[in-house]
Design an enzyme around this catalytic site. Structure first.
Site, mmCIF file in Angstrom:
data_model
loop_
_atom_site.group_PDB
_atom_site.id
_atom_site.type_symbol
_atom_site.label_atom_id
_atom_site.label_comp_id
_atom_site.label_asym_id
_atom_site.label_seq_id
_atom_site.Cartn_x
_atom_site.Cartn_y
_atom_site.Cartn_z
ATOM 1 C CB CYS A 13 -46.853 -13.628 -32.145
ATOM 2 S SG CYS A 13 -48.416 -14.393 -32.613
ATOM 3 N NE ARG A 67 -44.092 -11.505 -27.178
ATOM 4 C CZ ARG A 67 -44.732 -10.659 -26.368
ATOM 5 N NH1 ARG A 67 -44.280 -10.451 -25.146
ATOM 6 N NH2 ARG A 67 -45.809 -10.034 -26.769
ATOM 7 C CD1 TRP A 97 -49.993 -19.254 -27.824
ATOM 8 C CD2 TRP A 97 -51.589 -17.799 -28.388
ATOM 9 N NE1 TRP A 97 -51.115 -19.560 -27.097
ATOM 10 C CE2 TRP A 97 -52.116 -18.691 -27.425
ATOM 11 C CE3 TRP A 97 -52.425 -16.805 -28.899
ATOM 12 C CZ2 TRP A 97 -53.422 -18.607 -26.950
ATOM 13 C CZ3 TRP A 97 -53.726 -16.719 -28.441
ATOM 14 C CH2 TRP A 97 -54.205 -17.610 -27.469
ATOM 15 C CG ASN A 156 -47.994 -9.754 -30.837
ATOM 16 O OD1 ASN A 156 -48.878 -10.590 -30.692
ATOM 17 N ND2 ASN A 156 -47.512 -9.062 -29.814
ATOM 18 N N GLY A 157 -50.809 -9.473 -32.856
ATOM 19 C CA GLY A 157 -52.040 -8.743 -32.596
ATOM 20 C C GLY A 157 -53.183 -9.289 -33.426
ATOM 21 C CD GLU A 179 -50.659 -19.000 -9.464
ATOM 22 O OE1 GLU A 179 -49.646 -19.145 -10.180
ATOM 23 O OE2 GLU A 179 -51.712 -18.450 -9.878
ATOM 24 C CE LYS A 225 -47.701 -20.714 -12.190
ATOM 25 N NZ LYS A 225 -48.920 -20.027 -12.617
ATOM 26 C CD GLU A 238 -50.412 -21.619 -15.994
ATOM 27 O OE1 GLU A 238 -50.640 -20.538 -16.541
ATOM 28 O OE2 GLU A 238 -49.611 -21.755 -15.045
ATOM 29 C CG HIS A 292 -71.600 -25.512 0.480
ATOM 30 N ND1 HIS A 292 -72.824 -25.504 1.103
ATOM 31 C CD2 HIS A 292 -70.721 -24.964 1.370
ATOM 32 C CE1 HIS A 292 -72.716 -24.965 2.310
ATOM 33 N NE2 HIS A 292 -71.443 -24.634 2.500
ATOM 34 C CE LYS A 318 -43.701 -14.943 -18.191
ATOM 35 N NZ LYS A 318 -43.801 -15.822 -17.014
#
Length: 634
Positions: free
Chosen positions: A2, A27, A75, A101-102, A512, A516, A519, A535, A629
């Site tokens: 957050c 965040r 968040w 936050n946490g 990556e 992306k 996301e 395979h 983030k």
């Protein structure tokens, strides 16, 4: 995860806190809220959804000119992202408001004890438990010293403040620290109370929190951009430290001893321009287009003739092996570097996912070097791995972007990526800068191991020349790349799933690229090593399941082309990203300039493809759903 901010000063605090929350929204953006004092009473305004919903509510409030305020953008961890779970949370007796936050790991145990004492809870959050724990400790302290609880002394407060405005400050400090000693887990917290109308309290443990030093004003926040328009002078709080703020002063103390601590003030080189969109539609696009500058900045001071200079590492021995630990995009950067570290430094490399590594019983070699990678320097699992390795006595090199972050302070040595602020949740320039430093790391250890070998010198010089030329090449290629990305994004917007394929150094980039796309556009995507497609995964290929294939001009080129032809023979559509001068029979070809380091061009190309796809589909590019983030909780 957050974003939190607190302000004490001479400006109207509520508009300033709202402004800071906008800069912290990367965040978390499930909900938001703020608190301030009005006629010595706590006022809390909260709203679910994006920050604009909170702004609408605040605009309807009569008086928001208070000089002290705290704010939060969330968040969700405990409880759904609805208004009752939004921060700030107030204590039952209205003595305190808190932003957090946490995660408080023992919140249920504490909650059960408080319920037995008669406390009532209106949310599903651990934060409401914490604020009531502080309130309970406060009542105990007040009873010991005044013979009354908070609700009983409210009537006398105005008169008491006129005689001594700081009368209750030491008692609230005592209650605050006592509660935090009982709370296990991770937290960055800021507290506002009518008991201390000229002050706020803030503390941290395993969650980012820093102090901004202004002139006649002070800030606490999760990250620098929150207060960047007002100051770039920063104090980094360490774990188990708390700060007492007023408009005229601040004091940093130890949570367990209340001892006042001397802290260094750092000047942050970032500016407001770096944290603004600068005319671009989205931060992500701006940050992709900044990558030529990032390349240049990463190299400044690190090259001398044909040598790599990393003085931060000169005091550490050349390792016998390297273990790279990271999460998400940073993990993909680490995986990419394995090829170059083993080629140029001739050092065996293991790349680990931090969240897996820290819960195994890893067997480390005596001469092993640990490298941890984190854009923010606050990633919870990466920090946990760092601490585990340091406890075992191993040297740890941190690669991060944020000056004074936990990784930077706790690692044996730190290499800063110097990428500047990255605001978009989807990381772009951060990975590119990490790749530069990891390549320099490979060349650096190579020259320390075989400095006098003429063949190795020539090889390193060739790669360094390629690296020096990249900023100009990328600068010229980006506009063309964007046009191509738009074309293919529009063409393939129908897709519900995508394969990304690569071999050698392109394999990690395929991971990556798939990450992306997932996301940003919420299209299912999977990255595979090209040789693995046969395979099992090839069974999924059909005309509606396209592939993005990376075919670099290297020893793997013919094998990658064979894999592409296998997909096409099964009616699969393929976007093939090639280097100029190579050929392939395929309808959708995307050429990038010829270089020995094609990954530094392929990465922005894939980023642009994901960006254009998400923008075309109408997704929230800078704030994808369910993401934040910096992952500062497990």
């Amino acid at each position: 995860m957050c974003g939190i901010i607190g302000y004490c000063g001479h400006r109207p605090a509520v508009p300033l806190v709202l402004e800071g929350l906008k800069r912290l929204e990367y965040r978390g953006y499930d909900s938001a809220g703020l608190a301030f004092l009005q006629l010595n009473k706590l006022e809390v305004i909260r709203s679910e959804g994006k920050l604009c919903n909170l702004e609408e509510k605040v605009a309807k409030t009569a008086n928001t000119f208070a000089p002290i305020s705290i704010g939060h953008t969330r968040w969700a961890t405990h409880g759904l992202p609805v208004e009752r779970n939004s921060h700030p949370h107030k204590s039952n007796n209205d003595a305190l408001a808190i932003v957090h936050n946490g995660i408080i790991e023992n919140f249920q145990e504490i909650k059960d004890e408080l319920i037995q004492k008669g406390y009532v809870f209106h949310s599903d959050t651990d934060t409401e438990v914490l604020v009531n724990l502080v309130a309970d400790e406060l009542d105990s302290v007040l009873q010991i010293n005044f013979g009354k609880k908070y609700v009983e002394i409210q009537q006398d407060m105005d008169e008491a403040f006129q005689k001594n405005p700081e009368l209750y400050l030491p008692f609230l400090e005592q209650a605050f620290c006592s509660a935090l000693q009982k709370a296990h887990g991770a937290y960055a917290v800021v507290v506002l109370s009518p008991l201390i109308p000229q002050h706020i309290l803030a503390a941290r443990l395993s969650a980012p929190l820093l102090l901004g030093i202004g002139i006649g004003e002070y800030f606490v926040a999760s990250d620098v951009p929150a207060f960047l328009p007002y100051t770039r002078d920063v104090v980094f709080l360490d774990d188990r430290e708390y700060v007492v703020l007023s408009a005229g002063a601040y004091a940093v103390k130890n949570i367990f001893t209340a001892e006042k601590l001397e802290k260094t003030v750092h000047h942050i080189p970032w500016d407001l321009q770096g944290a603004a969109k600068d005319g671009y539609k989205h931060f992500m696009l701006k940050e992709i287009m900044e990558q030529p500058k990032v390349l240049r900045d990463c190299l400044v001071g690190r090259l001398q003739d044909d040598r790599v200079c990393l003085p931060e590492l000169d005091g550490l021995p050349v390792p016998g092996s390297i273990r790279i630990i990271a999460c998400g995009t940073s993990y993909n950067a680490g995986l990419w570097s394995q090829y170059y570290l083993e080629q140029f430094a001739e050092i065996p490399v293991i790349v680990e996912i931090a969240s897996e590594f820290r819960y195994r019983k890893p067997i480390l070699k005596a001469d092993e070097l640990i490298v941890v990678i984190s854009q923010s320097g606050e990633t919870a699992d990466t920090l946990g791995a760092l601490r585990l390795c340091k406890e075992k006595g191993y040297p740890v090199v941190g690669i991060c972007n944020v000056l004074g972050s936990s990784v930077a302070r706790e690692a044996s040595a730190c290499l800063y990526t110097q990428a500047g602020p990255e605001i978009s949740v989807a990381s772009t320039k951060a990975m590119l800068s990490q790749m530069v430093l990891l390549l320099l790391l490979a060349l650096y250890y190579g020259q320390r191991k075989n400095a006098d070998c003429s063949h190795a010198k020539k090889l390193r010089a060739g790669i360094l020349n390629e690296l020096k030329a990249l900023p100009e090449i990328l600068e010229g290629a980006l506009p063309v790349m964007r046009d191509k990305a738009k074309k293919f994004a529009y063409q393939y917007a129908y897709a519900k799933s995508f394969f990304y394929l690569g071999r050698g150094t392109a394999y990690s980039l395929a991971l990556e690229g798939a990450l992306k796309l997932k996301e940003l556009s919420y299209i299912h995507a999977e990255g595979y090593a090209t040789g693995e497609i046969k395979h099992g995964p090839i069974a999924l290929i059909d005309p509606d399941f396209p592939t993005f294939a990376l075919a670099f001009d290297d020893d793997n080129f013919n094998k990658v082309c064979s894999g592409i032809l296998e997909i096409k023979s099964r009616q699969g559509n393929v976007i093939a990203l090639l280097q100029e001068g190579t050929e392939l029979e395929n309808n959708d070809l995307w050429y990038i300039p010829q270089t020995k380091l094609p990954e530094f061009l392929a990465l922005p190309a894939m980023q642009l493809f994901s960006y254009e796809m998400a923008d075309y589909l109408g997704k929230d590019v800078d704030q994808p759903r369910n993401l934040a983030k910096s992952v500062t909780v497990e």
